[in-house]
Write an enzyme that holds these catalytic residues in place. Structure first.
Site, PDB file in Angstrom:
ATOM      1  N   ASN A   1      39.579  41.915  39.012  1.00 46.20           N
ATOM      2  CA  ASN A   1      38.142  41.687  39.300  1.00 46.20           C
ATOM      3  C   ASN A   1      38.026  39.962  39.345  1.00 46.20           C
ATOM      4  OD1 ASN A   1      35.133  41.851  39.496  1.00 46.20           O
ATOM      5  ND2 ASN A   1      35.003  41.161  37.223  1.00 46.20           N
TER       6      ASN A   1
ATOM      7  N   GLY B   1      31.355  40.328  51.315  1.00 46.57           N
ATOM      8  CA  GLY B   1      32.575  40.680  51.444  1.00 46.57           C
ATOM      9  C   GLY B   1      33.627  39.416  51.879  1.00 46.57           C
ATOM     10  N   THR B   2      33.042  38.311  51.353  1.00 51.59           N
ATOM     11  CA  THR B   2      33.864  36.992  51.630  1.00 51.59           C
ATOM     12  C   THR B   2      35.262  37.006  51.103  1.00 51.59           C
ATOM     13  OG1 THR B   2      32.845  35.667  50.082  1.00 51.59           O
ATOM     14  CG2 THR B   2      31.985  35.729  52.235  1.00 51.59           C
ATOM     15  N   ASN B   3      35.227  37.776  49.700  1.00 48.89           N
ATOM     16  CA  ASN B   3      36.659  37.843  49.001  1.00 48.89           C
ATOM     17  C   ASN B   3      37.485  38.934  49.716  1.00 48.89           C
ATOM     18  OD1 ASN B   3      36.818  36.007  46.643  1.00 48.89           O
ATOM     19  ND2 ASN B   3      34.483  36.684  46.304  1.00 48.89           N
TER      20      ASN B   3
ATOM     21  N   HIS C   1      35.454  36.916  38.978  1.00 49.79           N
ATOM     22  CA  HIS C   1      34.342  36.744  38.486  1.00 49.79           C
ATOM     23  C   HIS C   1      34.148  35.046  38.526  1.00 49.79           C
ATOM     24  CE1 HIS C   1      30.806  37.098  35.779  1.00 49.79           C
ATOM     25  NE2 HIS C   1      31.233  35.889  35.440  1.00 49.79           N
TER      26      HIS C   1
ATOM     27  N   ILE D   1      29.331  49.015  37.557  1.00 53.52           N
ATOM     28  CA  ILE D   1      30.322  48.913  36.478  1.00 53.52           C
ATOM     29  C   ILE D   1      31.036  49.999  36.251  1.00 53.52           C
ATOM     30  CG2 ILE D   1      30.403  48.786  33.850  1.00 53.52           C
ATOM     31  CD1 ILE D   1      28.625  46.587  33.367  1.00 53.52           C
ATOM     32  N   LEU D   2      32.564  49.967  36.478  1.00 52.81           N
ATOM     33  CA  LEU D   2      33.290  51.266  36.530  1.00 52.81           C
ATOM     34  C   LEU D   2      33.466  52.009  34.945  1.00 52.81           C
ATOM     35  CD1 LEU D   2      36.615  50.115  38.127  1.00 52.81           C
ATOM     36  CD2 LEU D   2      34.718  51.287  39.230  1.00 52.81           C
TER      37      LEU D   2
ATOM     38  N   MET E   1      29.471  45.618  42.552  1.00 54.09           N
ATOM     39  CA  MET E   1      28.390  45.400  41.625  1.00 54.09           C
ATOM     40  C   MET E   1      28.091  46.695  40.797  1.00 54.09           C
ATOM     41  SD  MET E   1      28.008  42.394  41.738  1.00 54.09           S
ATOM     42  CE  MET E   1      28.123  40.876  42.979  1.00 54.09           C
TER      43      MET E   1
HETATM   44  C1  GAR Z   1      31.524  36.676  44.290  1.00 48.59           C
HETATM   45  O1  GAR Z   1      31.203  35.362  43.845  1.00 48.59           O
HETATM   46  C2  GAR Z   1      32.092  37.427  43.126  1.00 48.59           C
HETATM   47  O2  GAR Z   1      32.876  36.492  42.401  1.00 48.59           O
HETATM   48  C3  GAR Z   1      30.896  37.997  42.450  1.00 48.59           C
HETATM   49  O3  GAR Z   1      29.981  38.309  43.443  1.00 48.59           O
HETATM   50  C4  GAR Z   1      30.377  37.510  44.725  1.00 48.59           C
HETATM   51  C5  GAR Z   1      30.566  38.542  45.753  1.00 48.59           C
HETATM   52  O4  GAR Z   1      30.868  38.004  46.964  1.00 48.59           O
HETATM   53  N1  GAR Z   1      31.280  38.952  41.643  1.00 48.59           N
HETATM   54  C6  GAR Z   1      30.365  39.143  40.355  1.00 48.59           C
HETATM   55  O5  GAR Z   1      29.333  38.321  40.110  1.00 48.59           O
HETATM   56  C7  GAR Z   1      31.112  40.148  39.377  1.00 48.59           C
HETATM   57  N2  GAR Z   1      30.508  40.173  38.243  1.00 48.59           N
HETATM   58  P1  GAR Z   1      31.591  38.459  48.445  1.00 48.59           P
HETATM   59  O6  GAR Z   1      31.015  39.971  48.448  1.00 48.59           O
HETATM   60  O7  GAR Z   1      31.144  37.671  49.492  1.00 48.59           O
HETATM   61  O8  GAR Z   1      33.040  38.814  47.918  1.00 48.59           O
END
Ligand code: GAR
Length: 208
Positions: free
Chosen positions: A108, A12-14, A110, A93-94, A91
């Site tokens: 999203n 969940g850093t994003n 990516h 797919i919807l 993670m």
């Molecule tokens: C992030 O790097 C995001 O871009 C990627 O998973 C990580 C989640 O990190 N998403 C994908 O690869 C989707 N295809 P987070 O949980 O720390 O935000």
């Protein structure tokens, strides 16, 4: 005020970048009202709780079929009255049923410059493994609207990041998060909540 529901599966850093942007007052026309995790115990849930944001867990394995999972997720999104859905490391797919209900209202993040290293099978660390294997000199991140094609929806914003010779997938992942994902995701959410993103002929444009 737009209601933002963030879907997560991991660290969940994003999500944290969005919470921080909200606390800095950078998303004046939106509010993160709920976090939905596809995994129990995901650290993203801890981040939501620390920020006082309501959360729900909808684990795929708790449902008998993909259709039952889709229906449960759709009901949750409707109950939360989501105006914007953000996939932040989600993670699963919807299903098209959800995508159709929220056309151009799901974004999203990516971790590559789409159309490189995207689509089914390209997620998380694997994206960076492929990028290093191919020897690209520039990678980055993309925020796009979600449509029925995996990573194929209208591109809203991209940020390039240099690849170094000594990079490992983990090092490259961290640099792309810091220099790209955590910047462009909150920016896109802000623009969406300000009604400044338009989609025309399958392409997204930012309005001045
Ligand atoms: C992030 O790097 C995001 O871009 C990627 O998973 C990580 C989640 O990190 N998403 C994908 O690869 C989707 N295809 P987070 O949980 O720390 O935000």
């Amino acid at each position: 005020m737009k209601k933002i529901v963030v879907l997560v599966s991991g660290g969940g850093t994003n999500l944290q970048a969005l919470i921080d942007a909200q606390h800095r007052g950078e998303i004046p026309n939106g509010e993160i009202t709920c976090v939905i995790s596809s995994k129990e115990g995901a650290y993203a849930l801890e981040r939501a709780s620390k920020a006082g944001i309501a959360s729900r867990v909808l684990a795929r394995k708790s449902y008998d079929s993909a259709a039952a999972y889709t229906d449960a997720l759709l009901s949750a999104l409707q109950e939360e009255q989501a105006d914007l859905i953000v996939l932040a490391g989600f993670m699963t797919i919807l299903d098209e049923k959800i995508i159709r209900c929220y056309e151009n209202r799901i974004v999203n993040v990516h971790p590559s410059l789409i159309p490189a290293f995207c689509g089914e099978g390209f997620y998380g660390l694997r994206v960076h493994e492929y990028a290093l294997e191919r020897g690209v000199k520039v990678s980055g991140a993309t925020v796009h609207f979600v449509n029925e094609i995996a990573d194929g929806g209208p591109i809203i914003m991209q940020q390039p990041v240099a690849v170094e010779r000594t990079d490992t997938p983990e090092i490259l992942q961290k640099r792309i998060m810091e220099q790209a994902e955590w910047k462009i995701l909150p920016k896109v959410v802000q623009l969406f909540c300000d009604d400044r993103i338009e989609v025309a002929d399958g392409k997204a444009y930012i309005l001045d």
